[in-house]
Design a protein around this motif. Structure first.
Motif, PDB file in Angstrom:
ATOM      1  N   PRO A  48       7.710  -1.345   6.050  1.00  0.00           N
ATOM      2  CA  PRO A  48       7.419  -1.143   4.620  1.00  0.00           C
ATOM      3  C   PRO A  48       8.653  -1.277   3.740  1.00  0.00           C
ATOM      4  CG  PRO A  48       6.259   0.489   5.930  1.00  0.00           C
ATOM      5  CD  PRO A  48       7.172  -0.245   6.879  1.00  0.00           C
ATOM      6  N   THR A  49       9.795  -0.815   4.228  1.00  0.00           N
ATOM      7  CA  THR A  49      11.016  -0.915   3.422  1.00  0.00           C
ATOM      8  C   THR A  49      11.393  -2.371   3.180  1.00  0.00           C
ATOM      9  OG1 THR A  49      12.277  -0.662   5.482  1.00  0.00           O
ATOM     10  CG2 THR A  49      11.961   1.308   4.127  1.00  0.00           C
ATOM     11  N   VAL A  71       0.849  -1.191   0.000  1.00  0.00           N
ATOM     12  CA  VAL A  71       0.000   0.000   0.000  1.00  0.00           C
ATOM     13  C   VAL A  71       0.882   1.237   0.000  1.00  0.00           C
ATOM     14  CG1 VAL A  71      -1.947  -1.103   1.125  1.00  0.00           C
ATOM     15  CG2 VAL A  71      -0.151  -0.111   2.522  1.00  0.00           C
ATOM     16  N   PHE A  72       2.089   1.105  -0.436  1.00  0.00           N
ATOM     17  CA  PHE A  72       3.037   2.198  -0.433  1.00  0.00           C
ATOM     18  C   PHE A  72       3.940   2.045  -1.640  1.00  0.00           C
ATOM     19  CE2 PHE A  72       4.087  -1.195   2.541  1.00  0.00           C
ATOM     20  CZ  PHE A  72       5.186  -1.737   1.928  1.00  0.00           C
ATOM     21  N   GLY A  73       4.583   3.118  -2.033  1.00  0.00           N
ATOM     22  CA  GLY A  73       5.558   3.051  -3.114  1.00  0.00           C
ATOM     23  C   GLY A  73       4.959   2.697  -4.467  1.00  0.00           C
ATOM     24  N   GLN A  74       5.830   2.373  -5.384  1.00  0.00           N
ATOM     25  CA  GLN A  74       5.437   2.019  -6.736  1.00  0.00           C
ATOM     26  C   GLN A  74       6.087   0.702  -7.124  1.00  0.00           C
ATOM     27  OE1 GLN A  74       6.701   5.347  -9.064  1.00  0.00           O
ATOM     28  NE2 GLN A  74       4.973   6.632  -8.475  1.00  0.00           N
ATOM     29  N   GLU A  75       5.619   0.158  -8.237  1.00  0.00           N
ATOM     30  CA  GLU A  75       6.214  -1.069  -8.755  1.00  0.00           C
ATOM     31  C   GLU A  75       7.701  -0.840  -8.982  1.00  0.00           C
ATOM     32  OE1 GLU A  75       6.204  -5.014 -10.194  1.00  0.00           O
ATOM     33  OE2 GLU A  75       4.694  -3.841  -9.138  1.00  0.00           O
ATOM     34  N   PRO A  76       8.569  -1.709  -8.454  1.00  0.00           N
ATOM     35  CA  PRO A  76      10.011  -1.528  -8.638  1.00  0.00           C
ATOM     36  C   PRO A  76      10.386  -1.492 -10.115  1.00  0.00           C
ATOM     37  CG  PRO A  76       9.559  -3.229  -7.004  1.00  0.00           C
ATOM     38  CD  PRO A  76       8.253  -2.891  -7.660  1.00  0.00           C
ATOM     39  N   THR A  77      11.337  -0.636 -10.413  1.00  0.00           N
ATOM     40  CA  THR A  77      11.818  -0.530 -11.787  1.00  0.00           C
ATOM     41  C   THR A  77      12.887  -1.574 -12.024  1.00  0.00           C
ATOM     42  OG1 THR A  77      11.417   1.843 -11.752  1.00  0.00           O
ATOM     43  CG2 THR A  77      12.906   1.005 -13.461  1.00  0.00           C
ATOM     44  N   PRO A  78      12.693  -2.482 -13.000  1.00  0.00           N
ATOM     45  CA  PRO A  78      13.686  -3.530 -13.221  1.00  0.00           C
ATOM     46  C   PRO A  78      15.012  -2.962 -13.696  1.00  0.00           C
ATOM     47  CG  PRO A  78      12.045  -3.520 -14.981  1.00  0.00           C
ATOM     48  CD  PRO A  78      11.557  -2.554 -13.941  1.00  0.00           C
ATOM     49  N   SER A  79      16.064  -3.619 -13.267  1.00  0.00           N
ATOM     50  CA  SER A  79      17.396  -3.187 -13.670  1.00  0.00           C
ATOM     51  C   SER A  79      17.670  -3.592 -15.112  1.00  0.00           C
ATOM     52  CB  SER A  79      18.430  -3.818 -12.738  1.00  0.00           C
ATOM     53  OG  SER A  79      19.723  -3.568 -13.203  1.00  0.00           O
ATOM     54  N   ASP A  80      18.507  -2.818 -15.794  1.00  0.00           N
ATOM     55  CA  ASP A  80      18.850  -3.139 -17.181  1.00  0.00           C
ATOM     56  C   ASP A  80      19.665  -4.435 -17.242  1.00  0.00           C
ATOM     57  OD1 ASP A  80      19.351   0.368 -17.947  1.00  0.00           O
ATOM     58  OD2 ASP A  80      17.559  -0.901 -18.124  1.00  0.00           O
ATOM     59  N   ALA A  81      20.531  -4.640 -16.249  1.00  0.00           N
ATOM     60  CA  ALA A  81      21.365  -5.830 -16.228  1.00  0.00           C
ATOM     61  C   ALA A  81      20.679  -6.893 -15.375  1.00  0.00           C
ATOM     62  CB  ALA A  81      22.740  -5.495 -15.676  1.00  0.00           C
ATOM     63  N   ALA A  88      16.147 -13.205  -3.579  1.00  0.00           N
ATOM     64  CA  ALA A  88      14.774 -13.212  -3.073  1.00  0.00           C
ATOM     65  C   ALA A  88      14.684 -13.979  -1.762  1.00  0.00           C
ATOM     66  CB  ALA A  88      13.836 -13.811  -4.112  1.00  0.00           C
ATOM     67  N   GLU A  89      15.360 -15.125  -1.700  1.00  0.00           N
ATOM     68  CA  GLU A  89      15.368 -15.938  -0.479  1.00  0.00           C
ATOM     69  C   GLU A  89      16.007 -15.168   0.678  1.00  0.00           C
ATOM     70  OE1 GLU A  89      15.185 -19.127   2.236  1.00  0.00           O
ATOM     71  OE2 GLU A  89      14.145 -18.843   0.330  1.00  0.00           O
ATOM     72  N   GLU A  90      17.114 -14.496   0.417  1.00  0.00           N
ATOM     73  CA  GLU A  90      17.798 -13.745   1.469  1.00  0.00           C
ATOM     74  C   GLU A  90      16.927 -12.612   2.002  1.00  0.00           C
ATOM     75  OE1 GLU A  90      21.433 -12.533  -0.329  1.00  0.00           O
ATOM     76  OE2 GLU A  90      22.431 -14.479  -0.046  1.00  0.00           O
ATOM     77  N   ALA A  91      16.205 -11.933   1.113  1.00  0.00           N
ATOM     78  CA  ALA A  91      15.331 -10.842   1.550  1.00  0.00           C
ATOM     79  C   ALA A  91      14.207 -11.364   2.435  1.00  0.00           C
ATOM     80  CB  ALA A  91      14.758 -10.117   0.332  1.00  0.00           C
ATOM     81  N   LEU A  92      13.652 -12.518   2.086  1.00  0.00           N
ATOM     82  CA  LEU A  92      12.583 -13.117   2.892  1.00  0.00           C
ATOM     83  C   LEU A  92      13.108 -13.568   4.248  1.00  0.00           C
ATOM     84  CD1 LEU A  92      10.741 -15.117   0.119  1.00  0.00           C
ATOM     85  CD2 LEU A  92       9.638 -13.479   1.654  1.00  0.00           C
ATOM     86  N   VAL A  93      14.239 -14.257   4.257  1.00  0.00           N
ATOM     87  CA  VAL A  93      14.797 -14.766   5.517  1.00  0.00           C
ATOM     88  C   VAL A  93      15.121 -13.614   6.458  1.00  0.00           C
ATOM     89  CG1 VAL A  93      16.797 -15.914   6.548  1.00  0.00           C
ATOM     90  CG2 VAL A  93      15.673 -16.917   4.556  1.00  0.00           C
ATOM     91  N   GLN A  94      15.711 -12.563   5.935  1.00  0.00           N
ATOM     92  CA  GLN A  94      16.077 -11.422   6.772  1.00  0.00           C
ATOM     93  C   GLN A  94      14.844 -10.825   7.450  1.00  0.00           C
ATOM     94  OE1 GLN A  94      18.251  -8.378   4.711  1.00  0.00           O
ATOM     95  NE2 GLN A  94      18.611  -7.152   6.537  1.00  0.00           N
ATOM     96  N   THR A  95      13.743 -10.723   6.720  1.00  0.00           N
ATOM     97  CA  THR A  95      12.523 -10.155   7.283  1.00  0.00           C
ATOM     98  C   THR A  95      11.846 -11.137   8.234  1.00  0.00           C
ATOM     99  OG1 THR A  95      12.221  -8.845   5.271  1.00  0.00           O
ATOM    100  CG2 THR A  95      10.309  -9.082   6.720  1.00  0.00           C
ATOM    101  N   GLU A  96      11.834 -12.421   7.882  1.00  0.00           N
ATOM    102  CA  GLU A  96      11.210 -13.433   8.745  1.00  0.00           C
ATOM    103  C   GLU A  96      11.914 -13.554  10.086  1.00  0.00           C
ATOM    104  OE1 GLU A  96       9.601 -16.426   5.191  1.00  0.00           O
ATOM    105  OE2 GLU A  96      11.565 -16.707   6.104  1.00  0.00           O
TER     106      GLU A  96
END
Length: 262
Positions: free
Chosen positions: A47-48, A9-19, A30-38
């Motif tokens: 939200p960040t 409910v915040f921010g915008q769709e992330p802009t994909p990187s060119d590379a 993706a796994e690391e981001a989930l584990v860190q938050t869990e």
């Protein structure tokens, strides 16, 4: 597959990187981001953190939209966002796949999502998790909760003891759950000894991580548990004078902890 951005409910769709990263790199990120938050125990998902998870999942989906683990990762993300129905849908889809069928954590997570309202459904998931990883404390804890919710207190206590023993009685929630099962069975000495151990574990966690909110919240809950134990003894008319003194002391300490949280 539906993107995770609609859960935000915040921010915008992330802009994909060119590379674009490789398939393996995108999955690992993706796994690391989930584990860190869990693993955060403050009780609130920032939200960040959700934005980072959203960005990583969007990247992985862009690299490989048919990746077999996407449903699992989305299920965990929706669970963090509090969207239980979507989380269940994605985890159910995953455990029906070749990869998910033998992933014990997926079955255990599914059980965790079911257990509050559908303990019998949760039991089936916990049983599968335990069959894949024998002696897993979190699966045993889930099965104990299922048994308690369906009225089988004896089985709930037996499983709670197995869970705590398998964990080495090192995790607060395992020990605290066992204490509550002892209270339910009116086994006062065992309940007291186990609740005190849960409090001591929580106090050690606060000392180890000073200034972190999560351990303090956990400690507050253990004072509540000890107070509940003494209230139960009073209700059953088995309390002595020392119990009233202890109750006053635990309430005072609990209030001190609540003031720290405030």
């Amino acid at each position: 597959m539906r993107g995770f951005s609609d859960a935000l409910v915040f921010g915008q769709e992330p802009t994909p990187s060119d590379a674009k990263p490789s398939r393996e790199e995108a999955l690992r990120a993706a796994e690391e981001a989930l584990v860190q938050t869990e693993q955060q125990d403050e009780g609130v998902v920032l939200p960040t953190a959700m934005e980072e998870i959203n960005r990583r999942l969007t990247t992985l989906q862009g690299v490989d939209p048919t990746h077999p683990w996407l449903s699992y990762l989305y299920g965990r993300a929706y669970a963090l966002a509090g969207r239980t129905g979507d989380a269940i849908d994605h985890l159910r889809k995953f455990v029906e796949t070749r990869e998910g069928r033998n992933e014990w954590q997926a079955h255990r997570r599914l059980g965790d999502l079911f257990v509050a309202e559908f303990p019998r459904l949760a039991k089936a998931s916990y049983d599968k998790a335990l069959a894949l990883k024998a002696g897993e404390p979190t699966a045993l804890l889930g099965l104990s909760t299922c048994a308690y919710k369906t009225g089988d207190v004896d089985e709930a206590l037996r499983l709670a003891q197995q869970a705590a023993d398998s964990d080495g009685r090192q995790t607060v929630r395992m020990v605290a759950h066992l204490a509550r099962m002892f209270i339910a069975k009116l086994q006062w000495a065992d309940a007291d000894r186990t609740a005190v151990l849960a409090m001591e574990l929580a106090e050690a966690a606060v000392r180890k991580r000073p200034g972190v909110r999560g351990p303090v919240q956990t400690l507050e809950a253990q004072y509540d548990l000890l107070a509940d134990l003494l209230h139960a003894r009073i209700k059953e008319k088995v309390a002595g004078a020392d119990d009233f003194v202890r109750l006053a002391g635990f309430i005072r300490k609990r209030n001190d902890v609540a003031a720290r949280l405030a």
